[in-house]
Design an enzyme around this catalytic site. Structure first.
Site, PDB file in Angstrom:
ATOM      1  N   ASP A  62       4.218   3.178 -18.061  1.00  0.00           N
ATOM      2  CA  ASP A  62       3.185   3.539 -17.085  1.00  0.00           C
ATOM      3  C   ASP A  62       2.974   5.040 -17.198  1.00  0.00           C
ATOM      4  OD1 ASP A  62       2.167   2.190 -14.076  1.00  0.00           O
ATOM      5  OD2 ASP A  62       1.894   4.316 -14.524  1.00  0.00           O
ATOM      6  N   SER A  88     -10.238   3.179 -13.956  1.00  0.00           N
ATOM      7  CA  SER A  88     -11.513   3.620 -14.552  1.00  0.00           C
ATOM      8  C   SER A  88     -12.743   3.206 -13.749  1.00  0.00           C
ATOM      9  CB  SER A  88     -11.615   3.071 -15.981  1.00  0.00           C
ATOM     10  OG  SER A  88     -11.828   1.673 -15.964  1.00  0.00           O
ATOM     11  N   THR A 131     -15.102  11.990 -19.592  1.00  0.00           N
ATOM     12  CA  THR A 131     -16.214  11.117 -19.205  1.00  0.00           C
ATOM     13  C   THR A 131     -17.456  11.895 -18.789  1.00  0.00           C
ATOM     14  OG1 THR A 131     -16.907   9.639 -17.415  1.00  0.00           O
ATOM     15  CG2 THR A 131     -14.997  10.997 -16.959  1.00  0.00           C
ATOM     16  N   GLU A 133     -19.042  11.273 -16.318  1.00  0.00           N
ATOM     17  CA  GLU A 133     -18.965  11.399 -14.860  1.00  0.00           C
ATOM     18  C   GLU A 133     -18.608  12.823 -14.431  1.00  0.00           C
ATOM     19  OE1 GLU A 133     -19.003   9.168 -11.994  1.00  0.00           O
ATOM     20  OE2 GLU A 133     -20.274   7.979 -13.293  1.00  0.00           O
ATOM     21  N   TYR A 159     -12.798   9.593  -8.841  1.00  0.00           N
ATOM     22  CA  TYR A 159     -12.527   9.328 -10.264  1.00  0.00           C
ATOM     23  C   TYR A 159     -12.877  10.561 -11.104  1.00  0.00           C
ATOM     24  CZ  TYR A 159     -13.532   7.590 -15.003  1.00  0.00           C
ATOM     25  OH  TYR A 159     -13.586   7.434 -16.372  1.00  0.00           O
ATOM     26  N   LYS A 163     -10.561  13.189 -13.245  1.00  0.00           N
ATOM     27  CA  LYS A 163     -10.794  13.356 -14.687  1.00  0.00           C
ATOM     28  C   LYS A 163     -11.118  14.816 -15.033  1.00  0.00           C
ATOM     29  CE  LYS A 163     -10.642   9.209 -16.825  1.00  0.00           C
ATOM     30  NZ  LYS A 163     -10.011   8.919 -18.112  1.00  0.00           N
TER      31      LYS A 163
HETATM   32  P1  NAP Z   1     -10.401  -0.055 -18.929  1.00  0.00           P
HETATM   33  O1  NAP Z   1     -10.927  -1.260 -19.632  1.00  0.00           O
HETATM   34  O2  NAP Z   1     -10.394  -0.014 -17.458  1.00  0.00           O
HETATM   35  O3  NAP Z   1      -8.905   0.185 -19.471  1.00  0.00           O
HETATM   36  C1  NAP Z   1      -8.034   1.067 -18.829  1.00  0.00           C
HETATM   37  C2  NAP Z   1      -6.660   0.902 -19.430  1.00  0.00           C
HETATM   38  O4  NAP Z   1      -5.748   1.768 -18.741  1.00  0.00           O
HETATM   39  C3  NAP Z   1      -6.074  -0.514 -19.308  1.00  0.00           C
HETATM   40  O5  NAP Z   1      -5.319  -0.789 -20.446  1.00  0.00           O
HETATM   41  C4  NAP Z   1      -5.152  -0.387 -18.102  1.00  0.00           C
HETATM   42  O6  NAP Z   1      -4.105  -1.341 -18.052  1.00  0.00           O
HETATM   43  C5  NAP Z   1      -4.609   1.005 -18.370  1.00  0.00           C
HETATM   44  N1  NAP Z   1      -3.956   1.621 -17.230  1.00  0.00           N
HETATM   45  C6  NAP Z   1      -4.413   1.750 -15.968  1.00  0.00           C
HETATM   46  N2  NAP Z   1      -3.522   2.387 -15.213  1.00  0.00           N
HETATM   47  C7  NAP Z   1      -2.455   2.652 -16.001  1.00  0.00           C
HETATM   48  C8  NAP Z   1      -1.202   3.262 -15.796  1.00  0.00           C
HETATM   49  N3  NAP Z   1      -0.840   3.744 -14.610  1.00  0.00           N
HETATM   50  N4  NAP Z   1      -0.342   3.389 -16.856  1.00  0.00           N
HETATM   51  C9  NAP Z   1      -0.690   2.888 -18.061  1.00  0.00           C
HETATM   52  N5  NAP Z   1      -1.852   2.281 -18.309  1.00  0.00           N
HETATM   53  C10 NAP Z   1      -2.725   2.163 -17.299  1.00  0.00           C
HETATM   54  O7  NAP Z   1     -11.185   1.255 -19.420  1.00  0.00           O
HETATM   55  P2  NAP Z   1     -12.036   1.490 -20.759  1.00  0.00           P
HETATM   56  O8  NAP Z   1     -13.469   1.148 -20.475  1.00  0.00           O
HETATM   57  O9  NAP Z   1     -11.349   0.904 -21.916  1.00  0.00           O
HETATM   58  O10 NAP Z   1     -11.990   3.088 -20.837  1.00  0.00           O
HETATM   59  C11 NAP Z   1     -10.937   3.736 -21.513  1.00  0.00           C
HETATM   60  C12 NAP Z   1     -10.820   5.163 -20.997  1.00  0.00           C
HETATM   61  O11 NAP Z   1     -12.053   5.866 -21.189  1.00  0.00           O
HETATM   62  C13 NAP Z   1     -10.513   5.283 -19.510  1.00  0.00           C
HETATM   63  O12 NAP Z   1      -9.687   6.411 -19.329  1.00  0.00           O
HETATM   64  C14 NAP Z   1     -11.879   5.544 -18.864  1.00  0.00           C
HETATM   65  O13 NAP Z   1     -11.709   6.263 -17.664  1.00  0.00           O
HETATM   66  C15 NAP Z   1     -12.526   6.383 -19.953  1.00  0.00           C
HETATM   67  N6  NAP Z   1     -13.985   6.287 -20.041  1.00  0.00           N
HETATM   68  C16 NAP Z   1     -14.576   5.057 -20.112  1.00  0.00           C
HETATM   69  C17 NAP Z   1     -15.953   4.991 -20.257  1.00  0.00           C
HETATM   70  C18 NAP Z   1     -16.646   3.656 -20.355  1.00  0.00           C
HETATM   71  O14 NAP Z   1     -17.875   3.619 -20.162  1.00  0.00           O
HETATM   72  N7  NAP Z   1     -15.958   2.580 -20.704  1.00  0.00           N
HETATM   73  C19 NAP Z   1     -16.725   6.166 -20.363  1.00  0.00           C
HETATM   74  C20 NAP Z   1     -16.064   7.392 -20.332  1.00  0.00           C
HETATM   75  C21 NAP Z   1     -14.694   7.460 -20.181  1.00  0.00           C
HETATM   76  P3  NAP Z   1      -4.353  -2.817 -17.435  1.00  0.00           P
HETATM   77  O15 NAP Z   1      -5.017  -3.613 -18.532  1.00  0.00           O
HETATM   78  O16 NAP Z   1      -2.991  -3.264 -17.126  1.00  0.00           O
HETATM   79  O17 NAP Z   1      -5.248  -2.653 -16.242  1.00  0.00           O
HETATM   80  O1  F7E Z   2     -21.996   1.520 -12.747  1.00  0.00           O
HETATM   81  C1  F7E Z   2     -24.836   0.942 -10.561  1.00  0.00           C
HETATM   82  C2  F7E Z   2     -23.791   1.942 -10.117  1.00  0.00           C
HETATM   83  O2  F7E Z   2     -19.672   0.670 -12.468  1.00  0.00           O
HETATM   84  C3  F7E Z   2     -23.144   1.941 -13.446  1.00  0.00           C
HETATM   85  C4  F7E Z   2     -16.879   3.712 -16.085  1.00  0.00           C
HETATM   86  O3  F7E Z   2     -16.546   3.199 -17.349  1.00  0.00           O
HETATM   87  O4  F7E Z   2     -18.848   4.819 -16.903  1.00  0.00           O
HETATM   88  C5  F7E Z   2     -18.391   3.857 -15.981  1.00  0.00           C
HETATM   89  O5  F7E Z   2     -18.716   4.234 -14.645  1.00  0.00           O
HETATM   90  C6  F7E Z   2     -24.287   2.140 -12.471  1.00  0.00           C
HETATM   91  C7  F7E Z   2     -23.931   2.960 -11.236  1.00  0.00           C
HETATM   92  O6  F7E Z   2     -20.225   2.277 -14.334  1.00  0.00           O
HETATM   93  C8  F7E Z   2     -23.863  -2.314  -9.322  1.00  0.00           C
HETATM   94  O7  F7E Z   2     -24.085   2.440  -8.817  1.00  0.00           O
HETATM   95  C9  F7E Z   2     -25.652  -1.099  -9.363  1.00  0.00           C
HETATM   96  O8  F7E Z   2     -24.993   3.839 -10.932  1.00  0.00           O
HETATM   97  O9  F7E Z   2     -20.998  -0.028 -14.505  1.00  0.00           O
HETATM   98  P1  F7E Z   2     -20.659   1.011 -13.510  1.00  0.00           P
HETATM   99  P2  F7E Z   2     -20.094   3.830 -13.941  1.00  0.00           P
HETATM  100  O10 F7E Z   2     -19.916   4.028 -12.502  1.00  0.00           O
HETATM  101  O11 F7E Z   2     -21.233   4.546 -14.591  1.00  0.00           O
HETATM  102  C10 F7E Z   2     -18.299   6.145 -16.741  1.00  0.00           C
HETATM  103  C11 F7E Z   2     -18.892   7.027 -17.830  1.00  0.00           C
HETATM  104  C12 F7E Z   2     -16.824   6.138 -16.675  1.00  0.00           C
HETATM  105  O12 F7E Z   2     -16.173   7.092 -17.097  1.00  0.00           O
HETATM  106  C13 F7E Z   2     -16.184   5.062 -15.871  1.00  0.00           C
HETATM  107  O13 F7E Z   2     -14.823   4.895 -16.235  1.00  0.00           O
HETATM  108  O14 F7E Z   2     -24.665   0.857 -11.973  1.00  0.00           O
HETATM  109  N1  F7E Z   2     -24.677  -0.399  -9.982  1.00  0.00           N
HETATM  110  N2  F7E Z   2     -25.164  -2.269  -8.940  1.00  0.00           N
HETATM  111  C14 F7E Z   2     -23.555  -1.131  -9.980  1.00  0.00           C
HETATM  112  N3  F7E Z   2     -22.326  -0.894 -10.499  1.00  0.00           N
HETATM  113  C15 F7E Z   2     -21.394  -1.859 -10.364  1.00  0.00           C
HETATM  114  N4  F7E Z   2     -20.168  -1.673 -10.892  1.00  0.00           N
HETATM  115  N5  F7E Z   2     -21.668  -3.043  -9.695  1.00  0.00           N
HETATM  116  C16 F7E Z   2     -22.880  -3.313  -9.151  1.00  0.00           C
HETATM  117  O15 F7E Z   2     -23.106  -4.372  -8.590  1.00  0.00           O
END
Ligand code: NAP
Ligand code: F7E
Length: 354
Positions: A62, A88, A131, A133, A159, A163
């Site tokens: 962890d 995330s 990110t 964000e 979040y 980050k």
């Molecule tokens: P994800 O599917 O939510 O995966 C997150 C991973 O982190 C999972 O393997 C989760 O384990 C693990 N984790 C959570 N808490 C932990 C802890 N305390 N110790 C060890 N592992 C832990 O996210 P993702 O979409 O693959 O994104 C990967 C990374 O990129 C994240 O840091 C996210 O914030 C960042 N990011 C994502 C996006 C996007 O759009 N996807 C964009 C920008 C940045 P479990 O499987 O057990 O939950």
């Molecule tokens: O929301 C809107 C919501 O939760 C996208 C993470 O991977 O990307 C991700 O964060 C948009 C937002 O992603 C719903 O308000 C509308 O404007 O899919 P999301 P996110 O918040 O952009 C960033 C780059 C990361 O780093 C994060 O880890 O969609 N929205 N209706 C909704 N969003 C959700 N989840 N559910 C709804 O029903």
């Protein structure tokens, strides 16, 4: 290549969306030993890795447990550490403020400190999953057309605030201690392996399993609607995001770590799409169109004159980030990074494989 000659990659967050694609990519290069940290869970959390389970090594850990992180890094002495571990979900971070800080801010600090205090600075390179964000609503407040490595950062969620701490600590460790630590500032990226409660996956799952009849008819005109169909409940329709495919992003992560100098990079498609347009595109893929009527909370989406999409304020956030679009020019010119997917091929992959 014998396992002794292989590079060691240690992946925190291997069980997540990006972790699975990154593992797959590293294995395809044939010169990596891939070791992943998985959390203890009451139910199996390795489903995304089943197809490569015998080619990777998984160990319990962890990121918020300092001693555990130190022990893992000193045991495996990795060449490359990818920190993808995070709480995330942006909306959920408003309810889990301290937990999100413990994992997303202090977790990366554990990795940085371990590499420094174990004197591994000339051995280990660190990738931090930063990110888009981080920027908050900078596009609007600073009248920018897109976000690059120099755009101001004004996070608007717990979040993103967590980050931002990690982002700055990575820069600080690079500048103060000469550690090869870099931020990939990634725009949203999705896939069929995306968590079910992110908006793109939620829309795809609704279309495929709650509204249209079957995948067999996917892509054909006049697909049937399900008899037991249920409308989609959705939040902000006019938020826009820069959506890429996770497969393209993990290749970019690897490229960022292979650079001769440690630098931060923005990755994204450079194209913004609203949640509304994403819904329309998914519905169009099944051969139908959405007609929108009303406004604000009363707005509804109709498919064949039937209410199919309902605005639900439960999905509104205390602070909304309405617009994000990245400028990946630096990654393209300096690293030669080129994404293969666009928004339409991303949606196609998500519908086919979700
Ligand atoms: P994800 O599917 O939510 O995966 C997150 C991973 O982190 C999972 O393997 C989760 O384990 C693990 N984790 C959570 N808490 C932990 C802890 N305390 N110790 C060890 N592992 C832990 O996210 P993702 O979409 O693959 O994104 C990967 C990374 O990129 C994240 O840091 C996210 O914030 C960042 N990011 C994502 C996006 C996007 O759009 N996807 C964009 C920008 C940045 P479990 O499987 O057990 O939950
Ligand atoms: O929301 C809107 C919501 O939760 C996208 C993470 O991977 O990307 C991700 O964060 C948009 C937002 O992603 C719903 O308000 C509308 O404007 O899919 P999301 P996110 O918040 O952009 C960033 C780059 C990361 O780093 C994060 O880890 O969609 N929205 N209706 C909704 N969003 C959700 N989840 N559910 C709804 O029903």
């Amino acid at each position: 290549m014998s396992s002794i000659d292989k590079k060691v990659a240690l992946i925190f967050g291997i069980t997540g969306q990006d972790g699975s694609y990154l593992s797959e990519y590293l294995l395809s290069l044939n010169n990596y030993r891939v070791i992943g940290i998985m959390r203890r869970s009451s139910s199996f959390n390795t489903g995304r890795l089943d197809y490569i389970r015998d080619k990777i090594e998984l160990v319990y850990g962890d990121i918020s447990d300092t001693a555990c992180v130190f022990e893992l890094i000193s045991k495996y002495v990795p060449d490359e550490i990818y920190n993808l571990a995070a709480q995330s979900h942006v909306a959920i971070s408003f309810q889990l403020e301290k937990y999100t800080m413990d994992v997303d801010a202090l977790g990366p600090l554990n990795i940085l400190q371990a590499v420094r205090l174990l004197n591994l600075k000339d051995k280990c390179k660190i990738y931090q999953a930063s990110t888009s964000e981080l920027y908050g609503n900078t596009l609007n407040t600073h009248h920018l057309t897109s976000l690059d490595e120099n755009s101001p950062m004004n996070p608007v969620s717990p979040y993103a605030i967590a980050k931002l701490y990690a982002y700055h600590m990575v820069r600080h460790y690079r500048d103060a201690f000469g550690i090869f630590a870099v931020n990939g500032i990634l725009q949203n990226h999705e896939s069929s392996r995306r968590g079910d409660n992110f908006v793109t996956k939620k829309i795809v799952l609704w279309a495929k399993y709650k509204w249209f009849s079957s995948l067999q008819n996917y892509g054909m005109k006049n697909d049937k609607l399900r008899v037991d169909r249920e409308p989609l409940h959705i939040g902000k329709l006019d938020s826009s995001r820069d959506w890429s495919h996770a497969k393209d992003m993990v290749k970019g992560m690897w490229m960022i770590l292979q650079s001769s100098t440690p630098e931060d990079y923005v990755l994204g498609s450079g194209v913004r799409t609203t949640v509304r347009t994403f819904i329309e595109k998914v519905v169009q893929a099944y051969g139908f169109t959405v007609e929108w009527k009303g406004s604000g909370l009363e707005e509804k989406g109709y498919i064949q004159n039937e209410v199919a999409i309902i605005i639900d304020p439960r999905y509104y956030r205390p602070n909304e980030l309405s617009d994000l679009v990245g400028n990946p020019e630096k990654a393209k010119t300096k690293l030669g990074w080129q994404p293969e997917y666009n928004i339409d091929t991303l949606i196609d992959e998500m519908i086919q494989n979700s």
